[in-house]
Design an enzyme around this catalytic site. Structure first.
Site, PDB file in Angstrom:
ATOM      1  CE  LYS A 152      -6.788   8.685   8.021  1.00  0.00           C
ATOM      2  NZ  LYS A 152      -7.320   7.642   8.606  1.00  0.00           N
TER       3      LYS A 152
ATOM      4  CE  LYS B   7      -3.342   2.829   2.935  1.00  0.00           C
ATOM      5  NZ  LYS B   7      -3.991   2.596   4.055  1.00  0.00           N
TER       6      LYS B   7
ATOM      7  CG  ASP C  58      -5.569   7.896   4.612  1.00  0.00           C
ATOM      8  OD1 ASP C  58      -6.319   8.675   4.170  1.00  0.00           O
ATOM      9  OD2 ASP C  58      -5.725   6.960   5.351  1.00  0.00           O
TER      10      ASP C  58
ATOM     11  NE  ARG D  78     -10.808  -1.189   3.410  1.00  0.00           N
ATOM     12  CZ  ARG D  78     -11.465  -1.454   4.805  1.00  0.00           C
ATOM     13  NH1 ARG D  78     -12.679  -1.964   4.726  1.00  0.00           N
ATOM     14  NH2 ARG D  78     -10.934  -0.750   5.977  1.00  0.00           N
TER      15      ARG D  78
ATOM     16  CG  ASP E 282      -1.849   4.981   4.887  1.00  0.00           C
ATOM     17  OD1 ASP E 282      -1.819   4.113   5.668  1.00  0.00           O
ATOM     18  OD2 ASP E 282      -3.239   5.654   4.551  1.00  0.00           O
TER      19      ASP E 282
ATOM     20  CG  ASP F 220      -9.985   7.504   6.680  1.00  0.00           C
ATOM     21  OD1 ASP F 220      -8.857   7.720   6.095  1.00  0.00           O
ATOM     22  OD2 ASP F 220      -9.958   7.768   7.969  1.00  0.00           O
TER      23      ASP F 220
ATOM     24  CD  GLU G 298      -6.828   5.168   2.578  1.00  0.00           C
ATOM     25  OE1 GLU G 298      -7.642   5.518   3.193  1.00  0.00           O
ATOM     26  OE2 GLU G 298      -5.644   5.004   2.728  1.00  0.00           O
TER      27      GLU G 298
HETATM   28  N1  BES Z   1      -4.240   4.403   7.014  1.00  0.00           N
HETATM   29  C1  BES Z   1      -5.534   3.965   7.661  1.00  0.00           C
HETATM   30  C2  BES Z   1      -5.237   3.169   8.648  1.00  0.00           C
HETATM   31  C3  BES Z   1      -4.460   3.383   9.928  1.00  0.00           C
HETATM   32  C4  BES Z   1      -4.951   4.234  10.857  1.00  0.00           C
HETATM   33  C5  BES Z   1      -3.339   3.101   9.975  1.00  0.00           C
HETATM   34  C6  BES Z   1      -4.283   4.550  12.247  1.00  0.00           C
HETATM   35  C7  BES Z   1      -2.137   3.577  11.126  1.00  0.00           C
HETATM   36  C8  BES Z   1      -2.921   4.204  12.041  1.00  0.00           C
HETATM   37  C9  BES Z   1      -6.521   3.748   6.728  1.00  0.00           C
HETATM   38  O1  BES Z   1      -6.836   4.307   5.583  1.00  0.00           O
HETATM   39  C10 BES Z   1      -7.773   4.121   7.485  1.00  0.00           C
HETATM   40  O2  BES Z   1      -8.136   5.214   7.494  1.00  0.00           O
HETATM   41  N2  BES Z   1      -8.686   3.093   7.811  1.00  0.00           N
HETATM   42  C11 BES Z   1      -9.784   3.408   8.493  1.00  0.00           C
HETATM   43  C12 BES Z   1     -10.727   2.506   7.994  1.00  0.00           C
HETATM   44  C13 BES Z   1     -12.184   2.698   8.375  1.00  0.00           C
HETATM   45  C14 BES Z   1     -12.705   3.960   7.644  1.00  0.00           C
HETATM   46  C15 BES Z   1     -13.024   1.515   8.055  1.00  0.00           C
HETATM   47  C16 BES Z   1      -9.448   3.213  10.091  1.00  0.00           C
HETATM   48  O3  BES Z   1      -8.962   2.229  10.404  1.00  0.00           O
HETATM   49  O4  BES Z   1     -10.192   3.797  10.611  1.00  0.00           O
HETATM   50 ZN    ZN Z   2      -4.814   4.823   4.664  1.00  0.00          ZN
HETATM   51 MN    MN Z   3      -7.634   5.996   5.471  1.00  0.00          MN
END
Ligand code: BES
Ligand code: ZN
Ligand code: MN
Length: 497
Positions: free
Chosen positions: A277, A265, A270, A351, A288, A347, A349
């Protein structure tokens, strides 16, 4: 300056060096090198143990300056903790602390006897490799975006020699290659997002390919991706002025067999997109692209080791920004596979770029196995914290390979289930699949989403959201899971499976 390593077998009391490094256990037991130094130096170590100055606690360090009877100018005494419970993780810790202590001294080299300490279930090759990697890790400094400093007149640690009675040169060679991979990953991930954008990642990969034999690199830009039908990946990048790239690195170290494939990834920043966020800590989302950095680093390590394998590394590099042209919650995307996706949260994104990259990798290369690494979910950090990466796969044999590689490399993963029971959480009334699965089991439903795009593939997913970087204002990229992936490749190269 990067640290150089060598092997030696000189006696600790007569070796000519600015510093010898020896270990003592917590109960006052000296290792054999410490005992020899102690005897030659008329009991200098024992005296300090008796006075309480040296505790022997795991990772503690004491410097003896110019003790009598020794050729070395200094002795660094490192605490090994309780002997009975000494294990691989402790061994790594004492080498990290030893290197930190050495780096603080005004010396340019040292000779360490800590590699002679017996570690249950590990041989001299492992001990040398682990020691060198720990020393390299501990002495890494991020300097890229500071004002250049004037060179200080003090000497700086440049070489460490490890004592080894046995021939451990394989361990040292592996360590040098893996350390390069780890540094490549850490440096890329630590760079700020205004420098490390999708084009920058593509340039670094291109440069690496130009400088190495048997390596080629192809970069697909957003126009080509559009033609090929990367509808999901492109949607994520639409809000950014830094257009998406798909980086495809190939290493042909083997014969005509199908390659192993890594996918990482590469979200270079992000923001969450329209599902923005919160502000505090958002700067951490420059990490990220940790999955991309990790698979690129493992690729570097494999090439530097000249492993007899074929390997491809595919990195979707994309920035997720809010903009008038951004994709939005409610949008339905058509992925490269043809599967349609309802976006419920912009968010989620990672996947969305990975699914297209995985489809492309499977279709283009028919790999023997595909491993992806991604800072995919905050839920994985909640589940496993900062110590283990989350491993998800339907293939028990592949899971065992990766878990074993992680144990051996001290870059551990822990398996989470990928049962189809969780798939209902991804159902949508408007498309084949939704991009989020509700609040339960967030790491697993993210894995389940990817599983829909890897059917028929021997595929595993590593969620490194908790392990890719250290927390806090000064937290640095860790270089994980370079060591795990490099070890997995070493094992494949050896076993021919
Ligand atoms: N890059 C983030 C995941 C992340 C969050 C990694 C904190 C490290 C620390 C990912 O893109 C994300 O935002 N995931 C969301 C998914 C949710 C919207 C289903 C998350 O984990 O909140
Ligand atoms: Zn992310
Ligand atoms: Mn995200």
């Amino acid at each position: 300056m990067t640290l150089q390593f060598s092997l030696g077998s000189a006696a600790p009391e007569t070796v000519d060096t600015p510093c010898v490094v020896v270990g003592v256990y917590e109960n006052g037991v000296l290792t054999s090198a410490a005992a020899r130094v102690n005897t030659a130096a008329q009991g200098a170590i024992k005296q300090q143990i008796e006075s309480g100055d040296i505790s022997g606690k795991a990772g503690s360090t004491n410097v003896l300056f110019a003790p009598p009877g020794l050729t070395a100018k200094r002795v660094l005494v490192v605490g090994l903790g309780v002997q009975k419970s000494f294990d691989g993780a402790r061994y790594q810790k004492i080498h990290l602390e030893a290197a930190r202590a050495l780096a603080r001294l005004p010396i340019d080299s040292a000779v360490s006897y800590l590699t002679e300490v017996e570690v249950p279930q590990h041989d001299a090759t492992w001990r040398v490799r682990t020691a060198a990697l720990a020393a390299d890790h501990a002495t890494y400094r991020y300097t890229a975006t500071f004002k250049p400093r004037e060179k200080s007149s003090q000497p700086e640690l440049g070489t460490v020699q490890f004592a080894s009675g046995e021939d451990a040169s394989i361990g040292l060679d592996q360590a040098k290659a893996i350390a390069e991979g780890v540094r490549f990953a850490r440096e890329l991930a630590n760079l700020p997002p205004n420098i490390c954008n999708p084009a920058y990642i593509a340039d670094q990969a291109t440069l690496f390919a130009e400088r190495h034999e048997k390596v080629s690199c192809q970069v697909l830009d957003h126009v080509e991706l559009e033609k090929l039908g990367f509808g999901s990946l492109l949607a994520v990048g639409r809000g950014s002025a830094n257009k998406p790239k798909l980086v495809v690195l190939e290493y042909k170290g083997g014969n005509e067999e199908k390659p192993y494939a890594f996918v990482g990834k590469g979200i270079t920043f992000d923001t969450g997109g329209i599902s923005l966020k919160p502000g505090p800590g958002m700067e951490e989302m420059k990490f990220d692209m940790g999955g991309a950095a990790g698979v690129l680093g493992a690729f570097v390590a494999a090439v530097k080791m000249q492993l007899p394998v074929n390997l491809v590394c595919v990195v979707p590099a994309v920035e997720n920004m809010p903009d008038g042209d951004s994709y939005r919650p409610g949008d339905v995307l058509t992925s490269l596979s043809g599967i349609t996706i309802e976006v419920l949260n912009t968010d989620a994104e990672g996947r969305l770029i990975l699914c297209d990259a995985l489809t492309y990798t499977a279709q283009t290369f028919q790999p023997r196995a595909i491993i992806d690494a991604a800072t995919l979910t905050g839920a994985c950090v909640i589940a496993l914290g900062k110590h283990a990466s989350g491993l998800m796969t339907k293939h028990d044999d592949l899971a065992d390979e990766l878990l074993a590689a992680g144990e051996h490399a001290l870059d551990r993963a822990w398996r989470l289930p990928l049962w189809d029971d969780y798939q209902v959480q991804l159902e949508s009334g408007f498309a084949d699949v939704a991009n989020i699965g509700g609040k339960n089991a967030g790491a697993i439903t993210a894995g389940c989403f990817l599983a829909r795009f890897t059917e028929g593939q021997r595929w595993a997913h590593l969620d490194i959201a908790g392990t890719a970087w250290d927390e806090g204002r000064k937290g640095l990229a860790t270089g994980r899971p370079v060591s795990l992936l490099a070890q997995w490749l070493i094992d494949r190269a050896g076993s021919g499976s």
